[in-house]
Write a protein that holds these residues in place. Structure first.
Motif, short mmCIF file in Angstrom:
data_model
loop_
_atom_site.label_atom_id
_atom_site.label_comp_id
_atom_site.label_asym_id
_atom_site.label_seq_id
_atom_site.Cartn_x
_atom_site.Cartn_y
_atom_site.Cartn_z
N GLN A 1 -7.24 -12.29 -8.88
CA GLN A 1 -6.47 -12.20 -8.29
C GLN A 1 -4.66 -11.34 -8.01
OE1 GLN A 1 -7.90 -11.94 -5.03
NE2 GLN A 1 -6.39 -10.96 -4.15
N THR A 2 -4.25 -12.07 -9.09
CA THR A 2 -3.01 -11.54 -9.09
C THR A 2 -2.57 -10.26 -9.78
OG1 THR A 2 -2.01 -13.56 -10.31
CG2 THR A 2 -0.73 -12.01 -10.39
N LYS A 3 -4.20 -9.65 -10.73
CA LYS A 3 -3.76 -8.43 -10.85
C LYS A 3 -4.44 -7.49 -9.78
CE LYS A 3 -5.25 -8.79 -15.84
NZ LYS A 3 -6.52 -8.89 -16.59
N LYS A 4 -5.37 -7.60 -8.59
CA LYS A 4 -5.70 -6.89 -7.69
C LYS A 4 -4.27 -7.05 -7.24
CE LYS A 4 -10.41 -7.78 -7.43
NZ LYS A 4 -11.68 -8.50 -6.93
N GLU A 5 -3.27 -7.87 -7.25
CA GLU A 5 -1.96 -7.55 -5.57
C GLU A 5 -1.53 -7.02 -6.49
OE1 GLU A 5 -1.06 -11.87 -5.65
OE2 GLU A 5 -2.93 -12.29 -3.88
N ILE A 6 -1.05 -7.41 -8.12
CA ILE A 6 0.45 -5.86 -8.16
C ILE A 6 -0.27 -4.94 -8.74
CG2 ILE A 6 1.62 -5.86 -10.50
CD1 ILE A 6 1.14 -9.10 -10.95
N TYR A 7 -1.57 -4.20 -9.06
CA TYR A 7 -1.95 -3.02 -9.21
C TYR A 7 -2.52 -2.07 -8.48
CZ TYR A 7 -1.40 -4.46 -14.07
OH TYR A 7 -1.13 -4.97 -14.82
N LYS A 8 -2.72 -2.94 -7.24
CA LYS A 8 -2.40 -2.71 -5.76
C LYS A 8 -1.59 -1.68 -4.37
CE LYS A 8 -3.73 -4.53 -2.20
NZ LYS A 8 -4.83 -6.07 -0.99
N ASN A 9 -0.16 -2.39 -5.43
CA ASN A 9 0.50 -2.56 -4.74
C ASN A 9 2.13 -1.54 -5.06
OD1 ASN A 9 0.09 -3.12 -1.90
ND2 ASN A 9 0.40 -5.48 -3.17
N LEU A 10 2.07 -0.74 -6.80
CA LEU A 10 2.35 -0.16 -7.14
C LEU A 10 3.31 0.58 -6.42
CD1 LEU A 10 0.51 0.30 -10.18
CD2 LEU A 10 1.90 -1.80 -10.29
N THR A 11 4.67 0.59 -7.47
CA THR A 11 5.90 1.95 -6.72
C THR A 11 5.92 2.79 -7.43
OG1 THR A 11 7.11 1.42 -8.30
CG2 THR A 11 7.27 -0.12 -5.89
N ALA A 12 5.89 3.75 -6.87
CA ALA A 12 6.05 5.03 -7.71
C ALA A 12 6.44 5.53 -9.12
CB ALA A 12 6.89 5.84 -7.21
N TRP A 13 7.75 4.24 -9.00
CA TRP A 13 8.79 4.11 -10.32
C TRP A 13 7.95 3.63 -11.01
CZ3 TRP A 13 11.70 5.65 -14.05
CH2 TRP A 13 11.95 5.05 -14.70
N GLN A 14 6.86 2.06 -10.89
CA GLN A 14 6.31 1.29 -11.62
C GLN A 14 4.41 1.93 -12.31
OE1 GLN A 14 5.65 -1.40 -8.81
NE2 GLN A 14 6.59 -2.79 -9.74
N ARG A 15 5.32 3.20 -11.30
CA ARG A 15 3.49 3.94 -12.27
C ARG A 15 3.58 4.84 -13.17
NH1 ARG A 15 -1.40 3.40 -9.48
NH2 ARG A 15 -1.33 2.95 -7.09
N VAL A 16 5.18 5.56 -12.90
CA VAL A 16 5.83 6.12 -14.03
C VAL A 16 5.72 5.20 -15.28
CG1 VAL A 16 8.07 7.37 -15.20
CG2 VAL A 16 7.09 7.63 -13.12
N GLN A 17 6.35 4.09 -15.64
CA GLN A 17 6.15 2.99 -16.63
C GLN A 17 4.72 2.79 -17.02
OE1 GLN A 17 8.33 -0.02 -14.54
NE2 GLN A 17 9.42 -0.39 -15.83
N LEU A 18 3.86 2.52 -16.28
CA LEU A 18 2.38 2.61 -16.42
C LEU A 18 1.90 3.75 -17.61
CD1 LEU A 18 0.89 0.44 -13.76
CD2 LEU A 18 0.86 0.14 -15.93
#
Length: 317
Positions: free
Chosen positions: A44-61
């Motif tokens: 559930q935590t994974k779904k919540e975190i990765y569903k609401n990623l910001t643009a910068w967080q996607r850059v980090q990924l």
């Protein structure tokens, strides 16, 4: 496994789950129900975190050190059928740009892409995935060879940009990239481009012109990196998160602006969390798009490709 700042809640839960399983294995205590509860909370935590990623967080990924690189995809999709080809026949063999022939699901492809390193030594060897002019000329040589023998082309883009050194400019970095863009628009074979990590500046465009341009879910594609944009506009890298949002560089933004054709979904947690599934999904996307493109004549391919790029940036009120 390394964790990014926003992934720390996941790290804590995974550590709890690991300890819970160890207790169950090393003692007579039944911890099955506890492990199930932690595992459920983790999902559930994974779904919540990765569903609401910001643009910068996607850059980090997209820059995650465990994220698969071009050769990882090639080895997984082609196996021992891949034959790497070297050199631009002018200066040298650029290690930041790899290319060669390989079979994906039984179909031969000319595969070209930037390759980053896994540690300090290989990062220097691969020049951090930043190609010199000879890298782009090697890529073009291989693509023209593919055209000659009627072999479709697959380009895997993952670069922080073309190498900005003086020696690269002296050898014609701008000309090499511009020539690649021009020549790729008129290749008479299907060209499929996939952004598998970073897609920055002309370094990405040098192998980024295709009939189909796809992006993995947690990648970015932009004329400039968020850090460089921040340093130019605000004279500081501190505003990189704000710059990432303003640049509209995520896969979702690119698709919305019709600059890419489709988004390839990644496993929950990013491509590095389940490499095998990622490799399989990318291979299927390549095969699916090729099946559509192979129905077109060479003339139709070129015309549709040119129309596609000519229409970008054109809007009606």
């Amino acid at each position: 496994m390394e964790y990014l700042d926003f992934e720390l809640p996941i790290k804590e839960l995974e550590e709890q789950l690991s300890k819970c399983r160890v207790i169950g294995e090393e003692s007579d205590v039944d911890v099955t129900e506890t492990c199930k509860q932690i595992d459920k909370k983790l999902t559930q935590t994974k779904k919540e975190i990765y569903k609401n990623l910001t643009a910068w967080q996607r850059v980090q990924l997209s820059r995650h050190p465990s994220r698969p690189y071009t050769l990882d995809y090639v080895r997984a999709m082609c196996g021992d059928t891949f034959l790497e080809l070297h050199g631009d026949r002018t200066v040298k063999d650029d290690k930041a740009m790899i290319g060669g022939l390989g079979k994906i699901n039984g179909q031969s492809f000319m595969i070209v892409g930037q390759q980053k390193g896994y540690n300090t030594k290989t990062r220097q060897y691969r020049n951090f995935g930043m190609a010199n002019p000879e890298g782009y000329r090697k890529a073009l040589r291989l693509m023209k060879m593919a055209e000659k023998f009627g072999v479709p082309v697959v380009c895997l883009v993952d670069t922080p940009g073309a190498y900005p050194g003086i020696e690269a400019e002296e050898r014609g970095q701008g000309e090499a990239i511009a020539r690649n863009i021009m020549e790729m628009t008129r290749l008479k074979v299907p060209v499929i481009v996939i952004i598998i990590g970073e897609g920055a500046s002309g370094g990405a465009l040098g192998i980024g012109v295709g009939d189909r341009v796809l992006m993995l879910e947690n990648t970015w594609y932009s004329v400039i990196s968020p850090e460089s944009c921040s340093s130019i506009l605000w004279r500081s890298w501190e505003y990189k998160e704000q710059a990432a949002e303003a640049l509209k560089l995520t896969a979702k933004d690119m698709k919305k602006q019709h600059l890419v054709d489709d988004i390839i979904k990644e496993p929950l947690g990013g491509a590095h969390s389940d490499r095998e599934t990622t490799f399989k999904t990318v291979a299927e996307a390549i095969t699916e798009n090729y099946e559509e493109l192979k129905k077109l004549t060479p003339e139709q391919l070129v015309q549709e490709r040119m129309d596609k790029y000519a229409g970008m940036g054109v809007y009606k009120d």
